[in-house]
Design a protein around this motif. Structure first.
Motif, PDB file in Angstrom:
ATOM      1  N   ILE A  65      70.612 -11.738  19.319  1.00 18.17           N
ATOM      2  CA  ILE A  65      70.956 -12.464  18.098  1.00 18.17           C
ATOM      3  C   ILE A  65      69.708 -13.146  17.558  1.00 18.17           C
ATOM      4  O   ILE A  65      68.847 -13.596  18.322  1.00 18.17           O
ATOM      5  CB  ILE A  65      72.075 -13.500  18.375  1.00 18.17           C
ATOM      6  N   SER A  66      69.601 -13.205  16.242  1.00  9.77           N
ATOM      7  CA  SER A  66      68.498 -13.882  15.564  1.00  9.77           C
ATOM      8  C   SER A  66      67.149 -13.339  16.006  1.00  9.77           C
ATOM      9  O   SER A  66      66.223 -14.092  16.318  1.00  9.77           O
ATOM     10  CB  SER A  66      68.572 -15.397  15.837  1.00  9.77           C
ATOM     11  N   ALA A  67      67.021 -12.026  16.019  1.00  9.12           N
ATOM     12  CA  ALA A  67      65.760 -11.408  16.412  1.00  9.12           C
ATOM     13  C   ALA A  67      64.717 -11.594  15.314  1.00  9.12           C
ATOM     14  O   ALA A  67      65.030 -11.826  14.145  1.00  9.12           O
ATOM     15  CB  ALA A  67      65.967  -9.925  16.684  1.00  9.12           C
ATOM     16  N   THR A  68      63.457 -11.475  15.695  1.00 11.43           N
ATOM     17  CA  THR A  68      62.363 -11.585  14.746  1.00 11.43           C
ATOM     18  C   THR A  68      61.696 -10.227  14.555  1.00 11.43           C
ATOM     19  O   THR A  68      61.826  -9.321  15.396  1.00 11.43           O
ATOM     20  CB  THR A  68      61.317 -12.595  15.236  1.00 11.43           C
ATOM     21  N   GLU A  69      60.967 -10.102  13.487  1.00  8.18           N
ATOM     22  CA  GLU A  69      60.269  -8.845  13.208  1.00  8.18           C
ATOM     23  C   GLU A  69      59.233  -8.553  14.285  1.00  8.18           C
ATOM     24  O   GLU A  69      59.114  -7.426  14.766  1.00  8.18           O
ATOM     25  CB  GLU A  69      59.602  -8.933  11.834  1.00  8.18           C
ATOM     26  N   THR A  70      58.487  -9.569  14.700  1.00 10.69           N
ATOM     27  CA  THR A  70      57.439  -9.372  15.708  1.00 10.69           C
ATOM     28  C   THR A  70      58.031  -8.947  17.037  1.00 10.69           C
ATOM     29  O   THR A  70      57.513  -8.038  17.708  1.00 10.69           O
ATOM     30  CB  THR A  70      56.637 -10.672  15.878  1.00 10.69           C
TER      31      THR A  70
END
Length: 481
Positions: free
Chosen positions: A198-203
């Motif tokens: 959940i709430s992953a980031t692009e990096t």
């Protein structure tokens, strides 16, 4: 001490007490206990003797673990044959067995993020292929007595609630922590095939995409358009579940921008599920034009703009279309001549949807006119008029109706009699469909079906259909309930 009775005196012993009797009748058992207690000293003596005479006294053995003679590969094959209920007890035998059992684990659901960041997760389970990080990303009290479960997510929570939902930004791990955890996974799990978070980031997603080329299935909660830029490097991704917003839990936006990024980056998609996602004709069109291998599309509680349905005709290999918990289908699908159709579509499933708009339903069946299987489950508003549009689909072989209370026997009959290829019929918990309203034409159709499950209400037991010949031609495929 002896005693005499006069003539022919015979010596005899004093009667034994209870202690003597116990030792007398328990001699063998007691010796066995003593032997086991003395075994270490005997082993020590035997070991000292074996140093001088290694060929003698091998039968006494030693305290060494005999399984140490077996290779890791052989033990792994043995452990893999054991039932799952015995794996945890086996891991407590010794450190070696603990490590070997960890190598057999393929799937975990993480509850404590520190276990991942410390590196203990990948060292304890080096062969993981399926990791669920959703619960670990949520900062909630573990000792709370309130446990909230949803079809997408489950977690403990306190008594507080705000209008925005149960999960806010402050309830989630920081982006830096999530990135560190994903880097640990990308380095330690090169064979990763499925990931949920959940709430992953692009990096963070980029690191996983670069280091885990075998990643095939991804589930992203609280996803945004920018997040989808990170999965463009997932060249082998085949199954993707995007969950943008969930009412009462969290809100995020996936629009046409994100769907277009997704379409150009993941061209090998086979299954795509969009839950709580926004979008329109342009986003669905981009997916259809770029993802040529897409076979299954699921829309759950979609927030699509009007006109998106016409873009389904660009999905050239689509075989299954599912609509779940949708409050609307398409309020303005546009002119019929611009809709097109999906010639390869085989299955149309609607579950917990509101189907009250006639224009939407008519357009849906026009787009899906080649379908072979239709299923309605607990759909509000499906009455005779709405169901009549299904007669457009002439090639239907299987129909399933469950908890469609507005549909009547007349409405069902008017459609199924027009389907000349119908082979299987399932009607369950549709209370307005009655046994005593079945006509001879409908009962004749029942008699030639390969499979029939007829239970429109709890009182329906084929009482009025027993003399119609139902099931005689269906033979061994007929199911009577």
């Amino acid at each position: 001490m002896t005693y005499s009775t006069g003539r022919n005196p015979k010596p005899f012993k004093r009667s034994s007490n209870w202690t003597d009797l116990w030792f007398k009748y328990k001699t063998l058992k007691h010796k066995h206990v003593v032997f086991k207690m003395q075994l270490p000293s005997l082993n020590a003596a035997a070991a000292a003797k074996n140093e001088k005479h290694p060929a003698k006294n091998r039968s006494l053995g030693s305290s060494k673990d005999l399984t140490s003679l077996l290779s890791d590969e052989l033990l792994l094959r043995i452990f893999s044959k054991l039932p799952d209920s015995q794996r945890n007890p086996n891991s407590l035998v010794c450190k070696r067995w603990l490590a070997l059992q960890g190598r057999l684990v393929r799937s975990v659901k993480l509850l404590d993020w520190s276990f991942l960041e410390s590196g203990r997760l990948v060292s304890r389970f080096p062969n993981l292929t399926d990791i669920d990080l959703v619960t670990a990303c949520i900062c909630r009290p573990r000792n709370s007595g309130i446990f909230l479960s949803h079809k997408f997510i489950s977690f403990h929570l306190d008594s507080g609630f705000s209008p925005g939902g149960f999960i806010h930004g402050e309830n989630l791990l920081s982006p830096e922590s999530i990135d560190r955890g994903l880097r640990v996974i990308s380095r330690g799990c090169p064979n990763l095939r499925k990931l949920a978070l959940i709430s992953a980031t692009e990096t963070g997603l980029e690191s996983v995409a670069e280091e885990c080329p075998t990643l095939q299935e991804l589930e992203l909660h609280r996803c945004t358009d920018l997040t989808l830029r990170g999965i463009a490097a997932c060249q082998n991704l085949q199954i993707l579940n995007l969950i943008g917003s969930v009412d009462g839990f969290y809100n995020s936006v996936v629009s046409d921008i994100g769907l277009t990024i997704l379409a150009h980056g993941c061209k090998r998609l086979v299954k795509l599920e969009l839950s709580g996602c926004e979008g329109s004709y342009d986003g669905i069109k981009a997916i259809g034009q770029c993802c040529h291998m897409l076979e299954e599309l699921t829309l759950c509680d979609h927030r699509m703009d009007a006109g998106w349905m016409a873009a389904l005709s660009f999905c050239g290999n689509l075989k299954t279309l599912r609509l779940k918990s949708c409050k609307k289908i398409d309020p303005n699908p546009g002119p019929v001549e611009h809709l097109g159709s999906c010639p390869t579509l085989e299955r149309l499933h609607l579950q917990n949807c509101q189907v009250r708009d006639q224009q939407s339903m008519k357009s849906l069946f026009i787009v899906c006119e080649a379908v072979r299987e239709i299923m309605f489950q607990n759909c509000w508003g499906l009455d005779n008029d709405m169901f009549s549009f299904a007669s457009t689909c002439r090639r239907v072989k299987y129909l399933s109706l469950e908890r469609c209370s507005l549909l009547t026997t007349d409405g069902l009959e008017s459609v199924v009699l027009s389907w000349k290829e119908l082979q299987r019929l399932r009607v369950v918990s549709c209370n307005n469909i009655k046994d005593n309203e079945v006509t001879p034409a409908l009962s004749s159709l029942f008699s030639v079906l390969k499979e029939l499950k007829w239970r429109p209400d709890s009182r329906s037991l084929f009482s009025t259909l027993s003399a119609t010949g139902v099931g005689k031609k269906g033979g061994k495929f007929f199911k009577r309930v």
